[in-house]
Design an enzyme around this catalytic site. Structure first.
Site, short mmCIF file in Angstrom:
data_model
loop_
_atom_site.label_atom_id
_atom_site.label_comp_id
_atom_site.label_asym_id
_atom_site.label_seq_id
_atom_site.Cartn_x
_atom_site.Cartn_y
_atom_site.Cartn_z
N ASP A 263 0.80 -1.03 -0.04
CA ASP A 263 -0.10 0.02 0.16
C ASP A 263 0.90 1.15 0.05
O ASP A 263 2.18 1.19 0.16
CB ASP A 263 -1.02 0.05 1.26
CG ASP A 263 -0.38 -0.66 2.56
OD1 ASP A 263 0.93 -0.59 2.65
OD2 ASP A 263 -0.98 -0.95 3.28
N HIS B 99 -7.02 -4.60 9.78
CA HIS B 99 -6.78 -4.40 8.37
C HIS B 99 -5.47 -5.12 8.05
O HIS B 99 -4.76 -5.38 8.94
CB HIS B 99 -6.59 -2.97 8.23
CG HIS B 99 -5.54 -2.20 8.58
ND1 HIS B 99 -5.87 -0.77 8.77
CD2 HIS B 99 -4.36 -2.38 8.60
CE1 HIS B 99 -4.53 -0.07 9.04
NE2 HIS B 99 -3.59 -1.37 9.12
C1 F6R Z 1 1.32 -1.40 6.03
C2 F6R Z 1 0.47 -2.14 6.21
C3 F6R Z 1 -0.45 -2.05 7.30
C4 F6R Z 1 0.50 -2.43 8.56
C5 F6R Z 1 -0.35 -2.37 9.73
C6 F6R Z 1 0.43 -2.75 11.09
O1 F6R Z 1 2.13 -1.58 4.59
O2 F6R Z 1 -0.01 -2.90 5.29
O3 F6R Z 1 -1.46 -3.09 7.26
O4 F6R Z 1 1.06 -3.75 8.53
O5 F6R Z 1 -0.96 -1.08 10.16
O6 F6R Z 1 1.25 -1.58 11.27
P1 F6R Z 1 2.24 -1.77 12.45
O7 F6R Z 1 3.51 -2.71 12.08
O8 F6R Z 1 2.91 -0.06 12.50
O9 F6R Z 1 1.60 -1.87 13.65
#
Ligand code: F6R
Length: 237
Positions: free
Chosen positions: A67, A138
């Site tokens: 994304d 998500h």
């Molecule tokens: C980012 C993505 C998001 C993150 C998710 C968790 O490319 O795909 O789905 O993996 O928001 O983010 P963190 O690791 O910062 O808690």
């Protein structure tokens, strides 16, 4: 589902990197789907070290990021393109043309979504997909909604995601309101998926993801239906 338990965030990064290293050693021209965020930073550090020591090589690999924020150029410090350059692309031998990410700064976002799906399809789809888990369940930026989108699409970020990602921006008003994300179809079509989840604050959402009903309210719950899912976490549930 395979469940791998890491002692802490540090060992999660090491274990994730070893898991990916095994995949790349077995298949040097791997098509790899990649996340950004806090969770995979350790994985990128260790992968970088393994590549710099000549143990693994990304010279023949292809990578596709999940994304990107709408409205940010690739050189904006909070863009995911910038994150990837800083943590991975500039440090390993992946040819520049082989690391793709949706562009959020183009005028025709629908065309960019089509370009991205076509690019993924042209190499036969994602083989190994690495995912993080959002606090609201998500994956990529496939947010809780009444439906799930199969293809790459533009999404309105939920208040919860804007709040969660404010930590990377000067304030919540600076967080983009939209993103381009790979759809659930490209993710679920991957041959193998590695889900990385770190930190106590994700205990409830991880439990719902793995053991709750499969529901669009928790997009990651669809991973229960994947035939080759590995969950690597430092949360004991
Ligand atoms: C980012 C993505 C998001 C993150 C998710 C968790 O490319 O795909 O789905 O993996 O928001 O983010 P963190 O690791 O910062 O808690």
């Amino acid at each position: 589902m395979e469940y791998l338990y890491a002692q802490d965030n540090l060992s999660l990064g090491q274990m994730a990197a070893r898991w990916v290293a095994r995949e790349i050693l077995a298949c040097p021209n791997l098509v790899l789907g990649l996340p950004t965020g806090s969770t995979p930073i350790g994985m990128y550090q260790h992968l970088t070290r393994l590549a710099q020591e000549g143990i693994i090589s990304f010279a023949q690999a292809r990578t596709f990021n999940l994304d990107e924020y709408v409205g940010l150029t690739a050189d904006h410090p909070q863009s995911y393109a910038f994150f990837m350059r800083e943590h991975f692309w500039s440090k390993v031998d992946l040819p520049k043309a082989n690391g793709d990410i949706p562009r959020g700064d183009v005028s025709d976002l629908a065309a960019e979504c089509r370009r991205y799906d076509d690019a993924i399809q042209s190499v036969g789809g994602i083989e190994v997909q690495i995912l993080g888990l959002g606090p609201n369940g998500h994956i990529g930026f496939n947010e809780p909604s009444h439906n799930m989108e199969i293809h790459t699409h533009v999404v309105d970020l939920t208040a919860e995601t804007i709040q969660a990602n404010t930590r990377f921006f000067p304030g919540s008003e600076a967080v983009p309101r939209q993103a381009i994300t790979m759809g659930v179809g490209s993710i679920m079509r991957a041959q193998r998926i590695l889900l990385l989840v770190s930190g106590e604050s994700k205990r409830d959402i991880l439990t719902k993801t793995l053991y709750g009903p499969v529901s669009t309210a928790v997009p990651a719950s669809i991973l229960q239906l994947h035939t080759d899912l590995t969950v690597l976490t430092d949360i004991k549930i």
